[in-house]
Design a protein around this motif. Sequence first.
Motif, mmCIF file in Angstrom:
data_model
loop_
_atom_site.group_PDB
_atom_site.id
_atom_site.type_symbol
_atom_site.label_atom_id
_atom_site.label_comp_id
_atom_site.label_asym_id
_atom_site.label_seq_id
_atom_site.Cartn_x
_atom_site.Cartn_y
_atom_site.Cartn_z
ATOM 1 N N SER A 17 0.825 -1.202 0.000
ATOM 2 C CA SER A 17 0.000 0.000 0.000
ATOM 3 C C SER A 17 0.869 1.267 0.000
ATOM 4 O O SER A 17 1.725 1.409 -0.857
ATOM 5 N N ARG A 18 0.728 2.159 0.979
ATOM 6 C CA ARG A 18 1.567 3.370 0.943
ATOM 7 C C ARG A 18 3.034 2.991 1.034
ATOM 8 O O ARG A 18 3.896 3.677 0.506
ATOM 9 N N LYS A 70 4.364 2.211 -2.369
ATOM 10 C CA LYS A 70 4.833 3.419 -3.073
ATOM 11 C C LYS A 70 6.284 3.694 -2.647
ATOM 12 O O LYS A 70 7.159 3.961 -3.476
ATOM 13 N N GLU A 93 -8.433 6.062 -7.172
ATOM 14 C CA GLU A 93 -7.952 7.234 -6.428
ATOM 15 C C GLU A 93 -7.322 8.256 -7.390
ATOM 16 O O GLU A 93 -6.543 7.893 -8.272
#
Length: 379
Positions: free
Chosen positions: A239-240, A243, A277
């Motif tokens: 997820s984040r 990134k 998103e």
Amino acid sequence: MGLFSRHLASHFFGLAGALFVNRSESKVLPYTLPPILGSITEEEVRALFQYEVYGVMPETLPDMSAGVVEEGEAFNGTASRKQIALTLSRGGRSATLNLLIYIPKGMKSYPAILASNFDGNYSVSSDGAVLATPVWSRRFAGTKRVFHERNRNKHANRLPVEVILEQGYAVVTFCYGDADPDYDDGFKNGVHALYPELQSREDNWASVGAWAWSFSRVLDFLQTEKEIDANRVALYGFSRLGKASLWAGACDSRFGAILCEGSGKGGVSLSRRNFGESLHLINLRFPHWFSKSFHGYAQRPQKLLVDQHMLMALMAPRPLLVSVGKDDWWSDPEGTKLALQAVEEKAGKSTYLYEHEGTHEPRLVDWGRYLDFLDAEMS
Ligand code: GTR
């Protein structure tokens, strides 16, 4: 606005904004991707990602000291455990990453998986000896706290330690909140405090960049650990943190492989594609993740000089596994596929896409595939 109200506001706008997010393929607007290299070098592509998306990285290294806080045997004697306080200091300020390391037994050295966790080290281990250390967390904006005991092993699906050890890999983890709090703190805490001069610019060093940088500092440390084969450290991020692992892999060629899971916008999905998103929403809800310059593209992603296929291409020739849930529309699985196709078509570089069942979270069975991938690809 105070920290708490800013935090609430970002949630409120996020939820409201999510109602207007496109999830229909027929409403995707046409876009043109920039060429992967065109007439510029890989170094220049990396620099563009700094200027436009993630912000600069520090040019100098901090001082680093490592202290063993605890060590012992784990999982019925099949592995050894070390808990290390890795302190990074500069200019009279410091930040400590609390590492949890497991090493299988029997051989001299092992490849490793390095993965940051969200809720403290004990959220990814059933081992009762894992220390509960206070961490910065998005949920407790403003303070460092220990997660409640009920969080023990709650995220085993995001890093199934025993399965990984059984397949002959060491495991190294720490809480991402040790490196940088996941809320808009004005970049005053965590590793940002060590380099205050990197904030007064448009391409300021933001949170995804800080997490990515901290992975490299842990790798610096792992190079001094005899039982770990530092040439075969795979970086996993969900997820984040997916990134952040992608950005770390692009900046630091020492990582032997990258496993990027459910990373979505700002990760592997295309910024230009208006599906799931949006850049607008991600910057609104998480103003601290990317540099100020990226915020400038929130309403006009087509003006970006880069898109995320270019970032993935920077991983080659190292193995990159991109994983996304088939029903994780927020992360745009179709856009991920298109980004990977663009990498292969335009740069002729091979990356691997793994689409798992379900939405966002990885499952144990998926981890079996990731480990098989590493066995085959990380030499
Ligand atoms: C979501 C965010 C995603 C993804 C995810 C996560 O709220 O919109 O970009 O990063 O959080 O990290 O859990």
